[in-house]
Design a protein around this motif. Sequence first.
Motif, PDB file in Angstrom:
ATOM      1  N   UNK A  63       0.840  -1.200   0.000  1.00 37.79           N
ATOM      2  CA  UNK A  63       0.000   0.000   0.000  1.00 37.79           C
ATOM      3  C   UNK A  63       0.875   1.252   0.000  1.00 37.79           C
ATOM      4  N   UNK A  64       1.957   1.216   0.806  1.00 36.17           N
ATOM      5  CA  UNK A  64       2.863   2.368   0.817  1.00 36.17           C
ATOM      6  C   UNK A  64       3.462   2.572  -0.571  1.00 36.17           C
ATOM      7  N   UNK A  65       3.867   1.479  -1.216  1.00 39.44           N
ATOM      8  CA  UNK A  65       4.438   1.599  -2.553  1.00 39.44           C
ATOM      9  C   UNK A  65       3.443   2.206  -3.533  1.00 39.44           C
ATOM     10  N   UNK A  66       2.216   1.730  -3.486  1.00 36.70           N
ATOM     11  CA  UNK A  66       1.200   2.252  -4.404  1.00 36.70           C
ATOM     12  C   UNK A  66       0.957   3.736  -4.191  1.00 36.70           C
ATOM     13  N   UNK A  67       1.058   4.152  -2.941  1.00 38.46           N
ATOM     14  CA  UNK A  67       0.614   5.507  -2.621  1.00 38.46           C
ATOM     15  C   UNK A  67       1.491   6.583  -3.240  1.00 38.46           C
ATOM     16  N   UNK A  68       2.683   6.222  -3.703  1.00 40.53           N
ATOM     17  CA  UNK A  68       3.538   7.250  -4.307  1.00 40.53           C
ATOM     18  C   UNK A  68       3.613   7.092  -5.829  1.00 40.53           C
ATOM     19  N   UNK A  69       2.713   6.262  -6.386  1.00 35.29           N
ATOM     20  CA  UNK A  69       2.793   6.032  -7.824  1.00 35.29           C
ATOM     21  C   UNK A  69       1.435   6.147  -8.493  1.00 35.29           C
ATOM     22  N   UNK A  70       1.471   6.433  -9.775  1.00 38.68           N
ATOM     23  CA  UNK A  70       0.273   6.340 -10.590  1.00 38.68           C
ATOM     24  C   UNK A  70       0.281   4.932 -11.185  1.00 38.68           C
ATOM     25  N   UNK A  74     -10.666  -2.668   4.535  1.00 36.40           N
ATOM     26  CA  UNK A  74     -10.721  -2.098   3.195  1.00 36.40           C
ATOM     27  C   UNK A  74      -9.336  -1.682   2.712  1.00 36.40           C
ATOM     28  N   UNK A  75      -8.464  -1.317   3.663  1.00 37.94           N
ATOM     29  CA  UNK A  75      -7.121  -0.887   3.303  1.00 37.94           C
ATOM     30  C   UNK A  75      -6.349  -2.006   2.623  1.00 37.94           C
ATOM     31  N   UNK A  76      -6.598  -3.235   3.093  1.00 34.80           N
ATOM     32  CA  UNK A  76      -5.770  -4.346   2.633  1.00 34.80           C
ATOM     33  C   UNK A  76      -6.344  -5.116   1.450  1.00 34.80           C
ATOM     34  N   UNK A  77      -7.514  -4.714   0.987  1.00 34.78           N
ATOM     35  CA  UNK A  77      -8.189  -5.523  -0.028  1.00 34.78           C
ATOM     36  C   UNK A  77      -7.336  -5.816  -1.244  1.00 34.78           C
ATOM     37  N   UNK A 121       5.190   8.352  15.044  1.00 34.30           N
ATOM     38  CA  UNK A 121       3.777   8.611  14.749  1.00 34.30           C
ATOM     39  C   UNK A 121       3.547  10.116  14.618  1.00 34.30           C
ATOM     40  N   UNK A 122       4.163  10.867  15.531  1.00 36.20           N
ATOM     41  CA  UNK A 122       4.046  12.322  15.451  1.00 36.20           C
ATOM     42  C   UNK A 122       4.614  12.842  14.144  1.00 36.20           C
ATOM     43  N   UNK A 123       5.760  12.289  13.724  1.00 38.43           N
ATOM     44  CA  UNK A 123       6.380  12.726  12.475  1.00 38.43           C
ATOM     45  C   UNK A 123       5.454  12.513  11.299  1.00 38.43           C
ATOM     46  N   UNK A 124       4.766  11.367  11.296  1.00 37.91           N
ATOM     47  CA  UNK A 124       3.844  11.086  10.199  1.00 37.91           C
ATOM     48  C   UNK A 124       2.790  12.182  10.122  1.00 37.91           C
ATOM     49  N   UNK A 160      -5.756   5.187   2.227  1.00 33.40           N
ATOM     50  CA  UNK A 160      -5.650   4.104   3.197  1.00 33.40           C
ATOM     51  C   UNK A 160      -4.638   4.433   4.282  1.00 33.40           C
ATOM     52  N   UNK A 161      -3.508   5.001   3.861  1.00 33.94           N
ATOM     53  CA  UNK A 161      -2.446   5.260   4.835  1.00 33.94           C
ATOM     54  C   UNK A 161      -2.877   6.334   5.817  1.00 33.94           C
ATOM     55  N   UNK A 162      -3.514   7.393   5.297  1.00 35.87           N
ATOM     56  CA  UNK A 162      -3.995   8.444   6.192  1.00 35.87           C
ATOM     57  C   UNK A 162      -5.008   7.857   7.174  1.00 35.87           C
ATOM     58  N   UNK A 163      -5.927   7.074   6.647  1.00 29.39           N
ATOM     59  CA  UNK A 163      -6.965   6.392   7.425  1.00 29.39           C
ATOM     60  C   UNK A 163      -6.318   5.538   8.519  1.00 29.39           C
ATOM     61  N   UNK A 164      -5.333   4.744   8.100  1.00 26.94           N
ATOM     62  CA  UNK A 164      -4.647   3.851   9.024  1.00 26.94           C
ATOM     63  C   UNK A 164      -3.954   4.639  10.127  1.00 26.94           C
ATOM     64  N   UNK A 165      -3.331   5.757   9.745  1.00 27.49           N
ATOM     65  CA  UNK A 165      -2.620   6.555  10.740  1.00 27.49           C
ATOM     66  C   UNK A 165      -3.578   7.130  11.769  1.00 27.49           C
TER      67      UNK A 165
END
Lengths: 291, 92, 289
Positions: free
Chosen positions: A31-38, C135-138, B57-60, A264-269
């Motif tokens: 997911x992290x990899x995808x998030x910086x690419x088109x 949903x994040x991991x789908x 976490x704060x850095x993020x 997803x990453x923002x959500x996860x954070x």
Amino acid sequence: MDKVQDNRAWFLIIPVFLIVAFSAVIPLMTVVNYSVQEIFGPGQTFFVGTEWFEAVLTDERLHDALVRQIIYSLAVLAIEIPLGILIALGMPGGRSAKTSLTLVLLALPLLIPFNVVGTIWQIFGRGDIGLLGATFRAIGVDYNYTNNSLDAWLTVLVMDVWHWTSLVALLCYAGLQSIPPAFYQAAKIDGASKWAVFRYIQLPKMRGVLIIAVLLRFMDSFMIYTEPFVLTGGGPGNSTTFLSQYLTQMAVGQFDIGKAAAFSIVYFLIVLLFSFIFYTVITNSGSGEKK
Amino acid sequence: MDMGWMAWTAPTAIFFVCIALMLAGMTVWEVLSPTVEAKGFLPMRTTRGDRLFIGLLGSAFIHLGWLAATDVSLWGASAVSLLWVAFVIRFG
Amino acid sequence: MSKAAVLAPGSLAAPANVRRSSARVSNRTIVLVCYIVFLMLPIYWMVNMSFKTNEEILSGLTLFPRNPTLQNYVTIFTDPSWYSGYINSIYYVTLNTVISLTVALPAAYAFSRYRFIGDKHVFFWLLTNRMAPPAVFLLPFFQLYQTVGLFDTHLAVALAHCLFNVPLAVWILEGFMSGVPREIDEMAYIDGYSFPRFFGTVFLPMIRAGVGVTAFFCFMFSWVELLLARTLTSVDAKPIAATMTRTVSASGMDWGLLAAAGVLTILPGALVIWFVRNYIAKGFALGRV
């Protein structure tokens, strides 16, 4: 309980570690990899840096979904926690048939697959064939969860209350069961009012489980997906489109994978932050109470 | 097994290697000199690992906030984060 | 207790209080009964509907089926595309429960008995997976399982559900195990028990309630989950929940059949819960009361 320092305990952890890492770490990295690419397709990717994150963070519709989500989660907590406590206080104690029956009936909604919960309410709420919808119609209330945003929102909320309040009630019940009968007897001799018993004996004993209840209910309502998807499909308009729905739409519907990944990453954070706060509170309060 | 779908890029690879190195480093440090729980400006007692986690976490969130609020280069956020992590680990 | 004692308004008021409190108790019971009625109404409506024909459902409201029919159930039990969904669901749920318990038991023992490098952090990391939005991991899941050749197998769903069930199992079991005094372990080792023998013959029987509750929870969360199960399967391992959603969109309005399928998804849970009813409450508190 004093534990022994022994790093060989890691060997006992390894199976769990491997199995969860397989299911969690690899997808998370992806997911992290995808998030910086088109992503155009398999093998056709183009590095875009933090563009997706900027797009997500400044997306008006997403802000709306986030606000809707937070209001929804707070409403869920505001109803389910007090109601759950009230129900737990009314539950019969001891190991009687009555207790068993109450427990089983209460736990029943928790065992129904999420989409079936949606189906039950879909059938129950419809104006033409559903008991609830037809009753409203009979007494002259204009209720229609497929057209009216407020009705849809309220139906989703009531459905959540129906589905999950039992969890809060069972947790509180467990907390109440741990109070020795001597406490109640002492209170009775002192002539303490019901409210005093609740405030100074029952509530403190429920604190630990209440924190767990708040944590679980917040997390789960923050990630709600299947039930509103079946019941309303996120509509009418966007009134019941919560974050998960928006995310799935983005990833599966529009195939906007990069943006969905950043989202997803923002959500996860966000969830991680809340989890950490709650977890810290739980463990710190627990260490104070436990022996 | 074709793992091409993971779509690695150099920056993300460097990012994860850094995280892995940090975890390894913390483990070695822990073996050499076990941490002592301490109370700093944070409301609870923390170990070194806790403080590192809070720092990261704060850095993020600093990075996200930076992206949302300004158009200035993201390195600015990284600089602020570095200060934040150092601050938390020292005084947290 | 001391606070309650301070609050004592005087012994003269005691009889009045007793009477008032018994009135309160019945108030609370009324709330409970009302709530259970509220819980049961939608379920009753679905059960009611599952015994009706579609004509009766659409022709008007009836509180009881006028011409009770088992046709909807017959359809489900004779059509492989329906009943195979149940078999698939039960298969992967059982598989998941077995895997979760097998790996979680030793880990929970380690967390409840030892301190080691990174213990708290690993524990928290496990819990965050319980809290991650599926949903994040789908998408990565789909590709990961396709790559390792597990796509559309029961094992794929069972493994994916481990993501949230294993952390939960560790958490609940750890709570139960912490309730067993350490001295028991030490006595067993002094008596010359090896670790596996001690674990199997002494320790496990002591926490069997905890094991039962944990199995119940793994069953429950795996049974109700749909998003991952639907993403990771297409034909061979398709769960009943997914079969239901597809049928709705395809044939549109077969309400009776839909209701019958829904009723059948509730039954396994209702059966399982009966066996652990005396331990549910403690289980729901994740062993931490």
